[in-house]
Scaffold this motif. Structure first.
Motif, PDB file in Angstrom:
ATOM      1  N   VAL A   1       0.821  -1.209   0.000  1.00 47.03           N
ATOM      2  CA  VAL A   1       0.000   0.000   0.000  1.00 47.03           C
ATOM      3  C   VAL A   1       0.855   1.258   0.000  1.00 47.03           C
ATOM      4  O   VAL A   1       2.002   1.252   0.420  1.00 47.03           O
ATOM      5  CB  VAL A   1      -0.942   0.050   1.227  1.00 47.03           C
ATOM      6  N   VAL A   2       0.246   2.334  -0.466  1.00 50.52           N
ATOM      7  CA  VAL A   2       0.751   3.684  -0.269  1.00 50.52           C
ATOM      8  C   VAL A   2      -0.356   4.422   0.472  1.00 50.52           C
ATOM      9  O   VAL A   2      -1.485   4.493  -0.008  1.00 50.52           O
ATOM     10  CB  VAL A   2       1.070   4.401  -1.593  1.00 50.52           C
ATOM     11  N   ASP A   3      -0.064   4.897   1.675  1.00 52.41           N
ATOM     12  CA  ASP A   3      -1.010   5.698   2.453  1.00 52.41           C
ATOM     13  C   ASP A   3      -0.448   7.098   2.583  1.00 52.41           C
ATOM     14  O   ASP A   3       0.768   7.267   2.748  1.00 52.41           O
ATOM     15  CB  ASP A   3      -1.206   5.116   3.858  1.00 52.41           C
ATOM     16  N   PHE A   4      -1.324   8.104   2.543  1.00 52.60           N
ATOM     17  CA  PHE A   4      -0.856   9.475   2.685  1.00 52.60           C
ATOM     18  C   PHE A   4      -1.845  10.284   3.491  1.00 52.60           C
ATOM     19  O   PHE A   4      -3.054  10.075   3.422  1.00 52.60           O
ATOM     20  CB  PHE A   4      -0.596  10.129   1.319  1.00 52.60           C
ATOM     21  N   THR A   5      -1.291  11.182   4.289  1.00 49.06           N
ATOM     22  CA  THR A   5      -2.066  12.157   5.050  1.00 49.06           C
ATOM     23  C   THR A   5      -1.343  13.484   4.931  1.00 49.06           C
ATOM     24  O   THR A   5      -0.190  13.606   5.351  1.00 49.06           O
ATOM     25  CB  THR A   5      -2.183  11.764   6.539  1.00 49.06           C
ATOM     26  N   ILE A   6      -2.012  14.466   4.344  1.00 54.11           N
ATOM     27  CA  ILE A   6      -1.411  15.775   4.110  1.00 54.11           C
ATOM     28  C   ILE A   6      -2.325  16.837   4.726  1.00 54.11           C
ATOM     29  O   ILE A   6      -3.530  16.843   4.483  1.00 54.11           O
ATOM     30  CB  ILE A   6      -1.254  16.071   2.597  1.00 54.11           C
TER      31      ILE A   6
ATOM     32  N   SER B   1       0.700  25.898   2.183  1.00 57.41           N
ATOM     33  CA  SER B   1       1.762  25.261   2.966  1.00 57.41           C
ATOM     34  C   SER B   1       1.349  23.830   3.284  1.00 57.41           C
ATOM     35  O   SER B   1       0.214  23.578   3.693  1.00 57.41           O
ATOM     36  CB  SER B   1       2.002  26.027   4.269  1.00 57.41           C
ATOM     37  N   LEU B   2       2.275  22.881   3.122  1.00 54.65           N
ATOM     38  CA  LEU B   2       1.978  21.458   3.253  1.00 54.65           C
ATOM     39  C   LEU B   2       2.779  20.818   4.369  1.00 54.65           C
ATOM     40  O   LEU B   2       3.949  21.130   4.570  1.00 54.65           O
ATOM     41  CB  LEU B   2       2.307  20.731   1.949  1.00 54.65           C
TER      42      LEU B   2
ATOM     43  N   GLY C   1       6.290  21.270   2.379  1.00 49.56           N
ATOM     44  CA  GLY C   1       6.571  22.038   1.178  1.00 49.56           C
ATOM     45  C   GLY C   1       5.511  23.070   0.908  1.00 49.56           C
ATOM     46  O   GLY C   1       4.694  23.395   1.769  1.00 49.56           O
ATOM     47  N   LEU C   2       5.519  23.551  -0.325  1.00 53.60           N
ATOM     48  CA  LEU C   2       4.594  24.592  -0.766  1.00 53.60           C
ATOM     49  C   LEU C   2       3.995  24.189  -2.098  1.00 53.60           C
ATOM     50  O   LEU C   2       4.635  23.526  -2.908  1.00 53.60           O
ATOM     51  CB  LEU C   2       5.334  25.925  -0.929  1.00 53.60           C
ATOM     52  N   ALA C   3       2.746  24.594  -2.311  1.00 52.48           N
ATOM     53  CA  ALA C   3       2.078  24.382  -3.587  1.00 52.48           C
ATOM     54  C   ALA C   3       1.311  25.656  -3.919  1.00 52.48           C
ATOM     55  O   ALA C   3       1.099  26.507  -3.054  1.00 52.48           O
ATOM     56  CB  ALA C   3       1.135  23.189  -3.513  1.00 52.48           C
ATOM     57  N   THR C   4       0.885  25.770  -5.158  1.00 52.25           N
ATOM     58  CA  THR C   4       0.130  26.946  -5.593  1.00 52.25           C
ATOM     59  C   THR C   4      -1.321  26.552  -5.804  1.00 52.25           C
ATOM     60  O   THR C   4      -1.607  25.568  -6.487  1.00 52.25           O
ATOM     61  CB  THR C   4       0.729  27.516  -6.883  1.00 52.25           C
ATOM     62  N   LEU C   5      -2.229  27.329  -5.224  1.00 44.62           N
ATOM     63  CA  LEU C   5      -3.659  27.068  -5.303  1.00 44.62           C
ATOM     64  C   LEU C   5      -4.374  28.346  -5.713  1.00 44.62           C
ATOM     65  O   LEU C   5      -4.243  29.370  -5.050  1.00 44.62           O
ATOM     66  CB  LEU C   5      -4.170  26.605  -3.930  1.00 44.62           C
TER      67      LEU C   5
END
Length: 132
Positions: free
Chosen positions: A57-62, A76-77, A96-100
């Motif tokens: 599995v790949v599990d993710f929580t952001i 901001s992540l 990290g950072l993302a653009t929204l």
């Protein structure tokens, strides 16, 4: 999952949680990625290349925080992503950072790029929750 236009503002927080299951024994490395604004745009996370066994599995929580209403890198992540055998999968921190763009609908997309075309996986679930 689509985040409607104008539904977020400065200080809004999102929790993005999901799981990807390997359907078969992989012949090579797989890289699972999460994006906002569509494939190839701002990355929410990237797993290390992992050669899956069946049922890995790949599990993710952001956690994502809107730190500005305009401009680039305004999301901001923080979180974690794990990949491998359930119970012993390796976890990695995500920051990290993302653009929204708050003025347009935003789509959260999850991809798996296999090293071998015979490798197969499926998205078990994806949840995007506004928590603040």
């Amino acid at each position: 999952v689509t985040i409607p236009a104008y539904s977020l503002r400065l200080g809004s927080r999102l929790r993005i949680v999901g799981s990807v299951l390997s359907n078969n024994l992989a012949a090579g490395g797989n890289v699972v990625k999460g994006y906002v604004n569509g494939i190839g745009s701002s990355a929410l996370f990237t797993t290390p290349s992992t050669t899956f066994a069946a049922s890995d599995v790949v599990d993710f929580t952001i956690e994502a925080y809107v730190s500005a209403t305009t401009g680039s890198n305004n999301l901001s992540l923080s979180g974690a992503v794990s990949a491998g055998t359930p119970g012993t999968a390796t976890a990695r921190a995500v920051a990290g950072l993302a653009t929204l763009d708050l003025t347009a609908n935003q789509v959260i997309t999850i991809t798996n790029t296999p090293n071998n075309i015979a490798d197969s996986s499926k998205l078990l679930f994806l949840s995007v929750e506004k928590v603040a």
